[in-house]
Design a protein around this motif. Structure first.
Motif, PDB file in Angstrom:
ATOM      1  N   ALA A  17       0.842  -1.197   0.000  1.00  0.00           N
ATOM      2  CA  ALA A  17       0.000   0.000   0.000  1.00  0.00           C
ATOM      3  C   ALA A  17       0.878   1.249   0.000  1.00  0.00           C
ATOM      4  O   ALA A  17       0.572   2.237  -0.671  1.00  0.00           O
ATOM      5  CB  ALA A  17      -0.929  -0.004   1.204  1.00  0.00           C
ATOM      6  N   GLU A  18       1.972   1.197   0.725  1.00  0.00           N
ATOM      7  CA  GLU A  18       2.888   2.346   0.765  1.00  0.00           C
ATOM      8  C   GLU A  18       3.503   2.617  -0.606  1.00  0.00           C
ATOM      9  O   GLU A  18       3.623   3.776  -1.023  1.00  0.00           O
ATOM     10  CB  GLU A  18       3.987   2.083   1.789  1.00  0.00           C
ATOM     11  CG  GLU A  18       4.930   3.248   1.981  1.00  0.00           C
ATOM     12  CD  GLU A  18       5.959   2.974   3.054  1.00  0.00           C
ATOM     13  OE1 GLU A  18       7.152   3.157   2.758  1.00  0.00           O
ATOM     14  OE2 GLU A  18       5.573   2.589   4.153  1.00  0.00           O
ATOM     15  N   ASP A  19       3.873   1.564  -1.325  1.00  0.00           N
ATOM     16  CA  ASP A  19       4.424   1.731  -2.676  1.00  0.00           C
ATOM     17  C   ASP A  19       3.394   2.359  -3.609  1.00  0.00           C
ATOM     18  O   ASP A  19       3.711   3.241  -4.406  1.00  0.00           O
ATOM     19  CB  ASP A  19       4.864   0.386  -3.259  1.00  0.00           C
ATOM     20  CG  ASP A  19       6.054  -0.214  -2.544  1.00  0.00           C
ATOM     21  OD1 ASP A  19       6.807   0.548  -1.907  1.00  0.00           O
ATOM     22  OD2 ASP A  19       6.216  -1.452  -2.627  1.00  0.00           O
ATOM     23  N   ARG A  20       2.151   1.896  -3.511  1.00  0.00           N
ATOM     24  CA  ARG A  20       1.097   2.442  -4.369  1.00  0.00           C
ATOM     25  C   ARG A  20       0.811   3.895  -4.038  1.00  0.00           C
ATOM     26  O   ARG A  20       0.597   4.718  -4.932  1.00  0.00           O
ATOM     27  CB  ARG A  20      -0.167   1.603  -4.258  1.00  0.00           C
ATOM     28  CG  ARG A  20      -0.009   0.230  -4.905  1.00  0.00           C
ATOM     29  CD  ARG A  20      -1.252  -0.588  -4.818  1.00  0.00           C
ATOM     30  NE  ARG A  20      -1.395  -1.027  -3.428  1.00  0.00           N
ATOM     31  CZ  ARG A  20      -2.557  -1.244  -2.829  1.00  0.00           C
ATOM     32  NH1 ARG A  20      -3.678  -1.063  -3.477  1.00  0.00           N
ATOM     33  NH2 ARG A  20      -2.596  -1.647  -1.586  1.00  0.00           N
ATOM     34  N   GLU A  21       0.819   4.222  -2.745  1.00  0.00           N
ATOM     35  CA  GLU A  21       0.582   5.611  -2.342  1.00  0.00           C
ATOM     36  C   GLU A  21       1.682   6.523  -2.866  1.00  0.00           C
ATOM     37  O   GLU A  21       1.405   7.609  -3.384  1.00  0.00           O
ATOM     38  CB  GLU A  21       0.518   5.717  -0.817  1.00  0.00           C
ATOM     39  CG  GLU A  21      -0.725   5.129  -0.219  1.00  0.00           C
ATOM     40  CD  GLU A  21      -0.676   5.074   1.291  1.00  0.00           C
ATOM     41  OE1 GLU A  21       0.379   5.377   1.883  1.00  0.00           O
ATOM     42  OE2 GLU A  21      -1.701   4.729   1.895  1.00  0.00           O
ATOM     43  N   ARG A  39      -4.923  14.328   0.432  1.00  0.00           N
ATOM     44  CA  ARG A  39      -6.202  14.193   1.129  1.00  0.00           C
ATOM     45  C   ARG A  39      -6.863  12.850   0.815  1.00  0.00           C
ATOM     46  O   ARG A  39      -7.449  12.214   1.698  1.00  0.00           O
ATOM     47  CB  ARG A  39      -7.141  15.335   0.761  1.00  0.00           C
ATOM     48  CG  ARG A  39      -6.802  16.647   1.442  1.00  0.00           C
ATOM     49  CD  ARG A  39      -7.917  17.670   1.308  1.00  0.00           C
ATOM     50  NE  ARG A  39      -8.297  17.950  -0.065  1.00  0.00           N
ATOM     51  CZ  ARG A  39      -7.704  18.855  -0.848  1.00  0.00           C
ATOM     52  NH1 ARG A  39      -6.711  19.579  -0.402  1.00  0.00           N
ATOM     53  NH2 ARG A  39      -8.122  19.038  -2.092  1.00  0.00           N
ATOM     54  N   GLN A  40      -6.769  12.423  -0.432  1.00  0.00           N
ATOM     55  CA  GLN A  40      -7.334  11.133  -0.809  1.00  0.00           C
ATOM     56  C   GLN A  40      -6.664   9.999  -0.034  1.00  0.00           C
ATOM     57  O   GLN A  40      -7.330   9.074   0.434  1.00  0.00           O
ATOM     58  CB  GLN A  40      -7.178  10.898  -2.320  1.00  0.00           C
ATOM     59  CG  GLN A  40      -8.007  11.812  -3.179  1.00  0.00           C
ATOM     60  CD  GLN A  40      -9.479  11.576  -2.982  1.00  0.00           C
ATOM     61  OE1 GLN A  40      -9.920  10.448  -2.847  1.00  0.00           O
ATOM     62  NE2 GLN A  40     -10.237  12.653  -2.944  1.00  0.00           N
ATOM     63  N   ILE A  41      -5.358  10.069   0.084  1.00  0.00           N
ATOM     64  CA  ILE A  41      -4.625   9.039   0.825  1.00  0.00           C
ATOM     65  C   ILE A  41      -5.000   9.091   2.300  1.00  0.00           C
ATOM     66  O   ILE A  41      -5.187   8.051   2.945  1.00  0.00           O
ATOM     67  CB  ILE A  41      -3.107   9.201   0.609  1.00  0.00           C
ATOM     68  CG1 ILE A  41      -2.763   8.792  -0.827  1.00  0.00           C
ATOM     69  CG2 ILE A  41      -2.322   8.372   1.612  1.00  0.00           C
ATOM     70  CD1 ILE A  41      -1.342   9.048  -1.219  1.00  0.00           C
TER      71      ILE A  41
END
Length: 50
Positions: A17-21, A39-41
């Motif tokens: 998830a961190e890589d995708r963010e 904000r989305q994250i």
């Protein structure tokens, strides 16, 4: 041979998830877009479990 194996395993790795963010944030084109994406994250865009 070992290098080929490493490349193969790296290609099969599922991004966290961190890589995708981080990749999502890196796609921002300006400051406004970056703030929107942050904000989305913060709202959990990539951390939702179904």
């Amino acid at each position: 041979m070992l290098k080929q194996f490493k490349n193969f395993t790296r290609a099969l790795r599922i991004p966290t998830a961190e890589d995708r963010e981080l990749s999502y944030l890196n796609g921002a084109v300006d400051r406004i877009d970056l703030e929107y994406r942050q904000r989305q994250i913060d709202r959990g865009l990539f951390r939702k479990t179904y």
